[in-house]
Design an enzyme around this catalytic site. Structure first.
Site, short mmCIF file in Angstrom:
data_model
loop_
_atom_site.label_atom_id
_atom_site.label_comp_id
_atom_site.label_asym_id
_atom_site.label_seq_id
_atom_site.Cartn_x
_atom_site.Cartn_y
_atom_site.Cartn_z
N ASP A 5 41.42 24.77 41.78
CA ASP A 5 40.22 25.53 41.51
C ASP A 5 39.05 24.58 41.25
O ASP A 5 38.85 24.16 40.12
CB ASP A 5 40.54 26.38 40.27
CG ASP A 5 39.60 27.52 40.05
OD1 ASP A 5 38.84 27.84 40.97
OD2 ASP A 5 39.63 28.09 38.95
N ASP A 61 32.42 29.77 24.17
CA ASP A 61 31.35 28.92 24.73
C ASP A 61 30.10 29.03 23.87
O ASP A 61 29.31 28.10 23.78
CB ASP A 61 30.91 29.36 26.14
CG ASP A 61 32.03 29.56 27.10
OD1 ASP A 61 32.98 28.79 27.05
OD2 ASP A 61 31.93 30.50 27.91
N ASP A 113 31.95 36.08 41.06
CA ASP A 113 31.82 34.72 40.56
C ASP A 113 31.57 33.84 41.77
O ASP A 113 32.47 33.59 42.59
CB ASP A 113 33.07 34.28 39.78
CG ASP A 113 32.94 34.62 38.30
OD1 ASP A 113 31.98 35.33 37.94
OD2 ASP A 113 33.79 34.17 37.51
N HIS A 121 31.93 33.23 27.55
CA HIS A 121 33.13 33.45 26.75
C HIS A 121 32.66 33.33 25.29
O HIS A 121 31.80 32.49 25.00
CB HIS A 121 34.17 32.34 26.94
CG HIS A 121 34.74 32.19 28.30
ND1 HIS A 121 34.18 31.40 29.27
CD2 HIS A 121 35.87 32.72 28.86
CE1 HIS A 121 34.93 31.44 30.36
NE2 HIS A 121 35.95 32.23 30.14
N GLU A 126 36.11 36.15 42.53
CA GLU A 126 35.64 34.76 42.59
C GLU A 126 36.07 34.14 43.93
O GLU A 126 37.23 34.22 44.33
CB GLU A 126 36.22 33.94 41.43
CG GLU A 126 35.76 32.49 41.52
CD GLU A 126 36.16 31.64 40.35
OE1 GLU A 126 36.11 32.11 39.20
OE2 GLU A 126 36.53 30.48 40.58
N GLU A 186 39.49 39.82 36.88
CA GLU A 186 39.14 38.76 37.83
C GLU A 186 40.43 38.18 38.40
O GLU A 186 41.13 37.40 37.73
CB GLU A 186 38.34 37.68 37.09
CG GLU A 186 37.89 36.56 37.99
CD GLU A 186 37.11 35.50 37.23
OE1 GLU A 186 36.30 35.84 36.35
OE2 GLU A 186 37.33 34.31 37.51
C1 XLS Z 1 38.85 30.56 35.50
C2 XLS Z 1 37.99 31.72 35.52
C3 XLS Z 1 37.22 31.98 34.25
C4 XLS Z 1 36.72 33.39 34.20
C5 XLS Z 1 36.25 33.85 32.88
O1 XLS Z 1 39.39 30.13 36.50
O2 XLS Z 1 37.14 31.58 36.63
O3 XLS Z 1 36.22 31.06 34.06
O4 XLS Z 1 35.67 33.60 35.12
O5 XLS Z 1 37.23 33.73 31.91
CA CA Z 2 37.51 29.19 39.34
CA CA Z 3 35.58 32.94 37.28
#
Ligand code: XLS
Ligand code: CA
Ligand code: CA
Length: 439
Positions: free
Chosen positions: A305, A102, A294, A99, A266, A230
């Site tokens: 999560d 980050d 992911d 990001h 993910e 995502e």
């Molecule tokens: C949050 C998400 C985030 C994305 C990127 O739950 O996984 O980290 O992968 O913004």
């Molecule tokens: Ca996550």
């Molecule tokens: Ca993610």
């Protein structure tokens, strides 16, 4: 400066090794199915968890030191780059995901923030030239600052929308600068808590407007990679608009975004939507929207999560099975959006976690490839649908049969129960076990 002096480059020692700092299954340069394992897996480090996540949760402060020896934000951002490249090189990870925030935090005005981000991306670019390490994807953190409390692209405030567009523009430029082959939209706070204060139609139209602008701008500055959405069903908002792959596909098609966008699936988000990881991958693949992954896992007993490092071999096997069926990764890869548990707080834990995850996926790939070569599953599935390649099935598929023709056929045929065969689920599950435990 070396941050992990006690840790050497992680060697591959094979499955009989008991060295905790060695790979047992991931052998980066081993050629499997005609390709180096590192190029099949395309592992990526997530800058947020690995370089920034210190274990802070709503019950307590961090347990791991992620200051990288620096208190000044600009110096820390650079130290993070050095430490990240050291981790990637020691673990034979060729890619990273980030990001914008980050890499470099906010400094007050957007102008100053952007200028500082440029310094960090210049620094990363120079390190990439030295090491050959690559960017898998970038994204903008349009969800943590208070300005995004009601969303970014879906905020009721047009000013927040404009700010988000400006931030995403810069994140796209940074992704292109670092050679990223993907750009992710994870709809952080793009959702709602109550319909009593929400204009859902406008919010969805606006989210699409922002994505359309991003595509147009990205293409205009030479971004040739994939845009990803995502999916995630909840957390932080109660109703996230990008609930799951099927929901996102409907959104993309409605707004004509399906040519430019694919999915970044993910594992933990799939399970939060009450799907399996494989389900989400299969929906993406069968709709031509498989993009990137992911890689993590949730805990079946927890409804949030947890972003754990993946170690479940059944999941990694069925994930890689879908990846192989999708033709492998092109612009995407396996990004470890995963964090060591709060109690696993030492520098070694970073390495143990990645080794665990990478080995689990290497083993999963080998099992998946063997499952496909074994052929029992595939031939069972194709036999199960054999009635569609001949006779009335073929007539339906080729468009020859209409309702009247099917009625005529059914009347003549009589009861059809005899044409149904067993689903053989238990037999198939035992074949999967047989293949996995014979590796
Ligand atoms: C949050 C998400 C985030 C994305 C990127 O739950 O996984 O980290 O992968 O913004
Ligand atoms: Ca996550
Ligand atoms: Ca993610």
């Amino acid at each position: 400066m070396e941050f992990f002096k006690n840790i050497c480059k992680i060697p591959y020692e094979g499955k009989d090794s008991t060295n905790p700092l060695a790979f047992k299954y991931y052998n980066p340069d081993e050629v499997v199915d005609g390709k180096k394992m590192r190029d099949i897996m395309k592992f990526a480090l997530s800058w947020w968890h690995t370089m920034g996540g210190d274990g802070t949760d709503m019950f307590g402060c961090g347990t791991a030191d992620k200051t990288w020896g620096e208190n000044d934000p600009a110096a820390r951002a650079k130290a993070k780059v050095d430490a990240a490249f050291e981790i990637m090189q020691k673990l034979s990870i060729d890619y990273f995901c980030f990001h914008d925030r980050d890499l470099s935090p906010e400094y007050g005005s957007l102008k100053d923030t952007n200028a500082q981000l440029d310094i960090v991306t210049d620094y990363i670019k120079a390190k990439q030239a030295e090491t050959g390490l690559k960017c898998l994807w970038g994204t903008a953190k349009c969800f943590d600052h208070p300005r995004f409390m009601h969303g970014a692209g879906t905020s009721p405030s047009a000013d927040v929308f404009a700010f988000s567009a400006a931030q995403i523009k810069k994140a796209l430029e940074s992704t292109v600068k670092l050679g990223g082959t993907g750009y992710v939209f994870w709809g952080g706070r793009e959702g709602y808590e109550t319909l009593l204060n929400t204009n859902m139609g406008l919010e969805l139209d606006n989210m699409a407007r922002l994505m359309k602008m991003a595509v147009e701008y990205g293409r205009s500055i030479g971004f040739k990679g994939d845009f990803y959405i995502e999916p995630k069903p909840k957390e932080p908002t109660k109703h996230q608009y990008d609930f799951d792959t099927a929901t996102v596909l409907g959104f993309l098609r409605k707004y004509g975004l399906d040519k430019d966008f694919k999915m970044n699936i993910e594992a933990n988000h799939a399970t939060l939507a009450q799907h399996t990881f494989q389900h989400e991958l299969c929906v993406a693949r069968t709709n031509g929207a498989f993009g990137s992954i992911d890689a993590n896992q949730g805990d079946p007993l927890l409804g949030w999560d947890t972003d754990q490092f993946p170690t479940n071999i059944y999941d990694t096997t069925m994930c890689m099975y879908e990846v192989i069926k999708a033709g492998g990764f092109t612009n995407g890869g396996l990004n470890f959006d995963a964090k060591a548990r709060r109690g696993s707080f030492t520098p070694e834990d970073i390495f143990y976690s990645y080794i665990a995850g990478m080995d689990a996926f290497a083993l999963g790939y080998k099992a998946a490839s063997k499952l496909i070569a074994d052929g029992r599953i595939d031939s069972f599935i194709s036999d199960r649908y054999a009635s569609w390649s001949e006779g009335i099935g073929l007539d339906i598929i080729s468009g020859k049969a209409d309702m009247a023709a099917l009625e005529k056929y059914a009347l003549a045929k009589g009861e059809v129960t005899a044409s149904i065969s067993s689903g053989r689920q238990e037999l198939l599950e035992s074949i999967v076990n047989n293949v996995i435990f014979n590796l």
